[in-house]
Design a protein around this motif. Structure first.
Motif: not given
Length: 452
Positions: A126-129, A227-236, A238-246, A417-422
């Motif tokens: 993962a790289t800074a975005a 498989d990206l490690g995203l939280d499927r139980s709470d899709p919202s 994933c929107l955190d990536a818009l302000t603090d993502g990689e 940055r926080d992906r609980p599904g990994i």
């Protein structure tokens, strides 16, 4: 340097200990059965194996036949494991079976822990975005039973500065065209809240223009998000990536010029999903069609060339964007440990009788009915000009031959940055390597390898 060497030495000692405990547990499992031979230890092993075989035969009869044979198969598949448990109880063998099973379970757990420590899985890099300035998100309000509206995804995305294109479920939409229009209007990020089929279509546009892509798991299964490690139980989240993502660079599959993020299926499954009634009754439709697809007259078989290897007369063929871990693994089974490996996963199935079904149940990946491979190119052929294909679960028809390939690192995926599904998948048990770890000379190399 001295501290690094000390750390490596400690890690090597811990790996060796785990490997030796695994070998000891395996010896214990065998010793329990050998010690109990006079009291029925051989019966424990034989009954367990026979129960597995009978259960597999029952499942085959249930899937491949109708009427009385299907009913008998269902009863047989359910009765087999129950009969084994009853036998163990009546003969006073349940303690032997329990202790042996616990020892074997400990063997697998310890051996996989040792093998994982000896060769740690390299995570996707993962790289800074930078924060996107003009993100555009396409949302399907019908996906996943209405997750978009129920979880307030539109409002949350707009609060974070995204422009949302909300699809009208009553009107067919060309999401790829919508994505291209968004690019011409200045979008610097494309995203989708919907199923994997929609994700793939918009991901292809993002890859084409070199834009980052945001996955919001608002569909039913959301395998790509998993498989990206995203939280499927709470899709919202994933929107955190818009302000603090990689950013992750992942591969994108290609089948006859169409992108896919998960799988392309040929054969039995592809035939089933073509039926209109499948969407409303998946299990019932599959069971109704299975006898004809497995044993009926004029059953379609597939041939494939996997790089330089020929596969013939396959009933089902699954080509995936990077290989899946087989589903019988305790950790990570049915998932892809990485999406940047640069290889297709290939799974072929050919089971035409109850005996072959039993062989598959007992031998697993070593069975003649199951082919597990990796490849860079797969070409699927058939005796007909056009075959049904399921691309990320979407029912299509394609002209033969159908060619699958991979576009390495073609897609930039923006993730929080926080992906609980990994999940780090368990490695397959390699007994030769395990013995080397337990009793050979081991040491960790700078790359994280362990040599014996």
């Amino acid at each position: 340097m001295a501290r690094t060497r000390t750390t490596r030495s400690r890690e090597g000692a811990a790996t060796r200990l785990l490997a030796r405990l695994a070998v000891l547990a395996a010896i214990g499992a065998v010793a329990v059965l050998v010690r109990a031979l006079g009291q029925g230890g051989l019966l424990v092993a034989g009954a367990g194996l026979l129960g597995l075989i009978v259960c597999a035969v029952g499942v085959w009869w249930f899937l491949a036949h109708r009427g009385a044979v299907r009913l008998f198969g269902a009863v047989t598949a359910g009765a087999a494991p129950v009969s084994v448990l009853v036998l163990f109880t009546q003969q006073g063998l349940w303690q032997t079976a329990l202790v042996s099973s616990l020892c074997w379970g400990a063997t697998l757990t310890l051996s996989r822990a040792a093998l994982r420590r000896s060769r740690p899985e390299r995570p996707m890099r993962a790289t800074a975005a930078p924060r996107p300035q003009r993100p555009v998100l396409i949302m399907n309000p019908k996906s996943g039973g209405g997750k978009v509206g129920r979880l307030g995804l539109v409002e949350r995305a707009e609060e974070l500065g995204a422009r949302v294109i909300l699809l009208d479920p009553t009107v067919p939409a060309d999401v790829a065209a919508l994505a291209r229009r968004a690019v011409t209007e200045g979008a610097d990020l494309l995203g989708v809240a919907g199923g994997d089929g929609t994700q793939a279509l918009v991901a292809a546009v993002a890859a084409e223009h070199g834009l980052p892509f945001l996955v919001i798991p608002a569909g039913t299964r959301n395998h790509f998000a998993m498989d990206l490690g995203l939280d499927r139980s709470d899709p919202s989240r994933c929107l955190d990536a818009l302000t603090d993502g990689e950013e992750l660079r992942v591969d994108l599959g290609d089948v006859a010029g169409r992108a896919f993020v998960n799988t392309v299926s040929f054969g039995v499954y592809a035939d089933v999903v073509q039926r209109p009634e499948y969407r409303d009754d998946k299990a019932g439709t599959a069971l109704n069609l299975m006898p004809d697809l497995l044993l009926g007259e004029g059953v379609r078989r597939l041939d494939a060339r996997v790089d330089g290897t020929a596969l013939s007369s396959q009933q089902a063929l699954l080509v995936s964007n990077n290989p899946y871990v087989l589903p019988d693994e305790p950790v990570g089974g049915g998932r892809r440990p990485r999406l940047d490996g640069g290889e297709l996963g290939v799974l072929g199935i050919r089971v035409e009788s109850a005996a072959q079904a039993a062989d598959l149940a007992v031998r697993g990946p070593q069975s003649t009915g199951l082919t597990v491979m990796t490849a860079h190119r797969v070409e699927v052929t058939s005796f007909v000009e056009e075959i049904p294909v399921a691309v990320d679960g979407e029912a299509l028809r394609m002209a033969t031959p159908v060619v699958c390939s991979l576009r390495p690192a073609a897609l930039r995926v923006l993730v929080p940055r926080d992906r609980p599904g990994i999940v780090v998948p368990a490695p397959p048990v390699d007994w030769r390597r395990l013995l080397d770890l337990a009793f050979g000379r081991t040491g960790r190399t700078p790359e994280g390898e362990t040599r014996a």
